[in-house]
Design a protein around this motif. Sequence first.
Motif, PDB file in Angstrom:
ATOM      1  N   UNK A   2       0.616  -1.273  -0.022  1.00 18.89           N
ATOM      2  CA  UNK A   2       0.028   0.019  -0.048  1.00 18.89           C
ATOM      3  C   UNK A   2       0.922   1.388  -0.162  1.00 18.89           C
ATOM      4  N   UNK A   3       2.056   0.975   0.420  1.00 15.33           N
ATOM      5  CA  UNK A   3       2.840   2.407   0.584  1.00 15.33           C
ATOM      6  C   UNK A   3       3.395   2.816  -0.866  1.00 15.33           C
ATOM      7  N   UNK A   4       3.469   1.748  -1.589  1.00 18.68           N
ATOM      8  CA  UNK A   4       3.910   1.985  -3.098  1.00 18.68           C
ATOM      9  C   UNK A   4       2.921   2.876  -3.557  1.00 18.68           C
ATOM     10  N   UNK A   5       1.596   2.595  -3.598  1.00 19.86           N
ATOM     11  CA  UNK A   5       0.565   2.895  -4.095  1.00 19.86           C
ATOM     12  C   UNK A   5       0.279   4.374  -3.807  1.00 19.86           C
ATOM     13  N   UNK A   6       0.369   4.657  -2.478  1.00 19.23           N
ATOM     14  CA  UNK A   6       0.331   5.908  -1.803  1.00 19.23           C
ATOM     15  C   UNK A   6       1.488   6.990  -2.230  1.00 19.23           C
ATOM     16  N   UNK A   7       2.598   6.415  -2.512  1.00 12.38           N
ATOM     17  CA  UNK A   7       3.572   7.285  -3.020  1.00 12.38           C
ATOM     18  C   UNK A   7       3.287   7.482  -4.579  1.00 12.38           C
ATOM     19  N   UNK A   8       2.767   6.670  -5.299  1.00 12.58           N
ATOM     20  CA  UNK A   8       2.556   6.861  -6.757  1.00 12.58           C
ATOM     21  C   UNK A   8       1.349   7.815  -6.773  1.00 12.58           C
ATOM     22  N   UNK A   9       0.322   7.706  -5.711  1.00 18.81           N
ATOM     23  CA  UNK A   9      -0.553   8.772  -5.745  1.00 18.81           C
ATOM     24  C   UNK A   9      -0.326  10.094  -5.574  1.00 18.81           C
ATOM     25  N   UNK A  10       0.805  10.363  -4.333  1.00 21.44           N
ATOM     26  CA  UNK A  10       1.205  11.448  -4.194  1.00 21.44           C
ATOM     27  C   UNK A  10       1.861  12.168  -5.259  1.00 21.44           C
ATOM     28  N   UNK A  11       2.645  11.155  -5.976  1.00 21.51           N
ATOM     29  CA  UNK A  11       3.510  11.502  -7.113  1.00 21.51           C
ATOM     30  C   UNK A  11       2.639  12.084  -8.577  1.00 21.51           C
ATOM     31  N   UNK A  12       1.510  11.512  -8.696  1.00 23.11           N
ATOM     32  CA  UNK A  12       0.426  11.982  -9.455  1.00 23.11           C
ATOM     33  C   UNK A  12      -0.266  13.151  -9.251  1.00 23.11           C
TER      34      UNK A  12
END
Length: 129
Positions: A2-12
Amino acid sequence: MALQWMILAYVVAAEAVVAVLLTLPSPKAIKSRIVSLISLVLQPSLFIIPFSAFQLLDIYWKNEHRLMCTGEICTAAERDRYEKSIYKAQRNGVLCISACLLYWCIYRICKYHKEIQSMEEVEKRYKEE
């Protein structure tokens, strides 16, 4: 995971803010400084492309190896869990694609702005001669 998806969401989200910032009308001096600052940040932030590609491969692999729950032997809870995992995979796929697309848009906007500046300088030199 879930951390990877959270990071990707913040980057987007950050890429979307930068894209909006680049496309807003502003004075020429401010716009050129914003573009030069973002151009400096673009190369180090290129990591988002392979990161998104890896995440897409992970989604694909999990989709290929997911247990199918379509028959009558599945309970309602199992079916709901299966549908929820499908929806999460679709959401995450859209997130990965939007990260790559927004990065490309920001890159092209910065490149077009630099080309316009160089053309204006050439035009200015011709007018002076």
